[in-house]
Design a protein around this motif. Structure first.
Motif, PDB file in Angstrom:
ATOM      1  N   PHE A  66       0.818  -1.206   0.000  1.00 54.28           N
ATOM      2  CA  PHE A  66       0.000   0.000   0.000  1.00 54.28           C
ATOM      3  C   PHE A  66       0.857   1.263   0.000  1.00 54.28           C
ATOM      4  O   PHE A  66       0.536   2.251  -0.663  1.00 54.28           O
ATOM      5  CB  PHE A  66      -0.935   0.006   1.213  1.00 54.28           C
ATOM      6  CG  PHE A  66      -2.212  -0.767   0.999  1.00 54.28           C
ATOM      7  CD1 PHE A  66      -2.317  -1.701  -0.012  1.00 54.28           C
ATOM      8  CD2 PHE A  66      -3.313  -0.553   1.812  1.00 54.28           C
ATOM      9  CE1 PHE A  66      -3.484  -2.417  -0.209  1.00 54.28           C
ATOM     10  CE2 PHE A  66      -4.496  -1.258   1.622  1.00 54.28           C
ATOM     11  CZ  PHE A  66      -4.578  -2.199   0.611  1.00 54.28           C
ATOM     12  N   ALA A  70       0.558   3.895  -2.965  1.00 46.28           N
ATOM     13  CA  ALA A  70       0.029   5.216  -2.614  1.00 46.28           C
ATOM     14  C   ALA A  70       1.022   6.318  -2.975  1.00 46.28           C
ATOM     15  O   ALA A  70       0.636   7.390  -3.461  1.00 46.28           O
ATOM     16  CB  ALA A  70      -0.300   5.262  -1.126  1.00 46.28           C
ATOM     17  N   GLU A  71       2.311   6.076  -2.749  1.00 48.04           N
ATOM     18  CA  GLU A  71       3.319   7.085  -3.080  1.00 48.04           C
ATOM     19  C   GLU A  71       3.341   7.362  -4.578  1.00 48.04           C
ATOM     20  O   GLU A  71       3.394   8.520  -5.019  1.00 48.04           O
ATOM     21  CB  GLU A  71       4.693   6.617  -2.609  1.00 48.04           C
ATOM     22  CG  GLU A  71       5.805   7.619  -2.894  1.00 48.04           C
ATOM     23  CD  GLU A  71       7.163   7.115  -2.456  1.00 48.04           C
ATOM     24  OE1 GLU A  71       8.165   7.819  -2.719  1.00 48.04           O
ATOM     25  OE2 GLU A  71       7.235   6.018  -1.854  1.00 48.04           O
ATOM     26  N   TRP A  73       0.905   6.805  -6.786  1.00 48.51           N
ATOM     27  CA  TRP A  73      -0.345   7.424  -7.218  1.00 48.51           C
ATOM     28  C   TRP A  73      -0.395   8.895  -6.836  1.00 48.51           C
ATOM     29  O   TRP A  73      -0.850   9.731  -7.616  1.00 48.51           O
ATOM     30  CB  TRP A  73      -1.534   6.670  -6.617  1.00 48.51           C
ATOM     31  CG  TRP A  73      -1.666   5.255  -7.107  1.00 48.51           C
ATOM     32  CD1 TRP A  73      -0.907   4.650  -8.069  1.00 48.51           C
ATOM     33  CD2 TRP A  73      -2.584   4.269  -6.646  1.00 48.51           C
ATOM     34  NE1 TRP A  73      -1.302   3.343  -8.240  1.00 48.51           N
ATOM     35  CE2 TRP A  73      -2.334   3.082  -7.379  1.00 48.51           C
ATOM     36  CE3 TRP A  73      -3.581   4.253  -5.674  1.00 48.51           C
ATOM     37  CZ2 TRP A  73      -3.061   1.910  -7.175  1.00 48.51           C
ATOM     38  CZ3 TRP A  73      -4.308   3.089  -5.468  1.00 48.51           C
ATOM     39  CH2 TRP A  73      -4.055   1.929  -6.218  1.00 48.51           C
ATOM     40  N   ARG A  74       0.072   9.219  -5.642  1.00 45.36           N
ATOM     41  CA  ARG A  74       0.053  10.628  -5.216  1.00 45.36           C
ATOM     42  C   ARG A  74       1.008  11.466  -6.056  1.00 45.36           C
ATOM     43  O   ARG A  74       0.712  12.621  -6.378  1.00 45.36           O
ATOM     44  CB  ARG A  74       0.403  10.728  -3.729  1.00 45.36           C
ATOM     45  CG  ARG A  74      -0.693  10.218  -2.803  1.00 45.36           C
ATOM     46  CD  ARG A  74      -0.455  10.631  -1.357  1.00 45.36           C
ATOM     47  NE  ARG A  74      -1.555  10.183  -0.499  1.00 45.36           N
ATOM     48  CZ  ARG A  74      -1.506   9.100   0.275  1.00 45.36           C
ATOM     49  NH1 ARG A  74      -0.392   8.356   0.311  1.00 45.36           N
ATOM     50  NH2 ARG A  74      -2.545   8.760   1.015  1.00 45.36           N
ATOM     51  N   VAL A  80      -5.959   9.779  -3.122  1.00 45.33           N
ATOM     52  CA  VAL A  80      -5.822   8.415  -2.611  1.00 45.33           C
ATOM     53  C   VAL A  80      -6.548   8.290  -1.277  1.00 45.33           C
ATOM     54  O   VAL A  80      -6.398   9.140  -0.395  1.00 45.33           O
ATOM     55  CB  VAL A  80      -4.335   8.037  -2.445  1.00 45.33           C
ATOM     56  CG1 VAL A  80      -4.204   6.611  -1.909  1.00 45.33           C
ATOM     57  CG2 VAL A  80      -3.602   8.178  -3.777  1.00 45.33           C
ATOM     58  N   THR A  81      -7.336   7.233  -1.158  1.00 46.11           N
ATOM     59  CA  THR A  81      -8.033   6.944   0.099  1.00 46.11           C
ATOM     60  C   THR A  81      -7.854   5.468   0.431  1.00 46.11           C
ATOM     61  O   THR A  81      -7.731   4.622  -0.465  1.00 46.11           O
ATOM     62  CB  THR A  81      -9.537   7.258   0.000  1.00 46.11           C
ATOM     63  OG1 THR A  81     -10.105   6.509  -1.091  1.00 46.11           O
ATOM     64  CG2 THR A  81      -9.773   8.741  -0.226  1.00 46.11           C
ATOM     65  N   GLU A  82      -7.838   5.177   1.722  1.00 44.83           N
ATOM     66  CA  GLU A  82      -7.741   3.788   2.178  1.00 44.83           C
ATOM     67  C   GLU A  82      -9.027   3.432   2.906  1.00 44.83           C
ATOM     68  O   GLU A  82      -9.482   4.168   3.780  1.00 44.83           O
ATOM     69  CB  GLU A  82      -6.540   3.599   3.096  1.00 44.83           C
ATOM     70  CG  GLU A  82      -6.300   2.144   3.476  1.00 44.83           C
ATOM     71  CD  GLU A  82      -4.980   1.935   4.211  1.00 44.83           C
ATOM     72  OE1 GLU A  82      -4.797   0.851   4.793  1.00 44.83           O
ATOM     73  OE2 GLU A  82      -4.138   2.866   4.195  1.00 44.83           O
ATOM     74  N   LEU A  91      -7.048   0.132  -1.171  1.00 44.47           N
ATOM     75  CA  LEU A  91      -6.502   1.445  -1.500  1.00 44.47           C
ATOM     76  C   LEU A  91      -7.118   1.882  -2.820  1.00 44.47           C
ATOM     77  O   LEU A  91      -7.115   1.122  -3.796  1.00 44.47           O
ATOM     78  CB  LEU A  91      -4.981   1.364  -1.625  1.00 44.47           C
ATOM     79  CG  LEU A  91      -4.209   2.683  -1.696  1.00 44.47           C
ATOM     80  CD1 LEU A  91      -4.262   3.398  -0.350  1.00 44.47           C
ATOM     81  CD2 LEU A  91      -2.753   2.412  -2.091  1.00 44.47           C
ATOM     82  N   GLY A  93      -7.465   5.060  -5.753  1.00 43.43           N
ATOM     83  CA  GLY A  93      -6.924   6.305  -6.274  1.00 43.43           C
ATOM     84  C   GLY A  93      -7.721   6.780  -7.474  1.00 43.43           C
ATOM     85  O   GLY A  93      -8.182   5.969  -8.283  1.00 43.43           O
TER      86      GLY A  93
END
Length: 207
Positions: A66, A70-71, A73-74, A80-82, A91, A93
């Protein structure tokens, strides 16, 4: 939007995410994503999203799946939400171009990417029915008039000569996905109207 371009966008995002998570190529298996089961929810009526998924069977030791996803995608501008789903932590995006990215922890972990929504490409059922409604009676009339002899009589079975041609044309259209709905509509419209009219004509000739 060009579906081929959207498909490339989906594949590129899957490849980039797997690379960022250091997932070996032999550790993933294509996974057919079913809308609403795993991954983004289905779109509203009249639109669709091109989807692709990968099942991740093995991760390198110590991989923060994750965190790495997440890194990446950001950095690409995603929101991004979990969350926690029925299949475990997930996760999600949403990138600036409208692509949806969804990663579940598993095991096994599953990555699904969906394209921005686009109109359904296959809307041929209505036009197919309309064409069948016209062709069914037309075929009946041609078979009926072509079968009449000089005395005004003829074989009742001959008024059905149009039916094999309709079935052949409809069957050929059903083979290709792009024309499948039109072919189904053609068979429905042609069969309903043509069979009724042919039955009437046959009864008249028998009488």
């Amino acid at each position: 939007m060009d579906p081929a371009e959207l498909r490339r966008g989906v594949d590129e995002r899957i490849t980039a995410t797997l690379r960022a998570c250091q997932v070996p190529a032999d550790a993933v298996v294509p996974f057919p994503p079913h809308p609403g089961v795993i991954g983004p929810e289905p779109g509203p009526p009249g639109v669709e999203r091109l989807r692709a998924g990968m099942r991740i069977d093995r991760l390198p030791p110590g991989t923060d799946l994750f965190g790495a996803a997440a890194e990446l995608w950001r950095r690409g501008g995603c929101q991004v939400t979990e969350t926690h789903t029925a299949t475990g932590p997930a996760l999600t995006g949403v990138d600036p171009q409208g692509y949806l990215l969804h990663l579940t922890a598993g095991p096994p972990a599953v990555l699904v990417v969906a394209s921005p929504p686009l109109p359904h490409r296959n809307r041929g059922l209505g036009p197919g029915i309309a064409a069948g409604v016209i062709l069914g009676p037309l075929g009946t009339c041609l078979s009926f008039t072509g079968n009449l002899d000089t005395s005004g009589g003829g074989s009742p079975l001959a008024v059905w000569l149009w039916l094999p041609f309709l079935l052949l044309i409809g069957g050929l259209l059903l083979i290709r996905p792009a024309t499948r709905r039109f072919g189904a509509g053609l068979l429905i419209g042609g069969a309903v109207t043509g069979i009724v009219l042919s039955g009437i004509c046959s009864s008249m000739m028998i009488a």
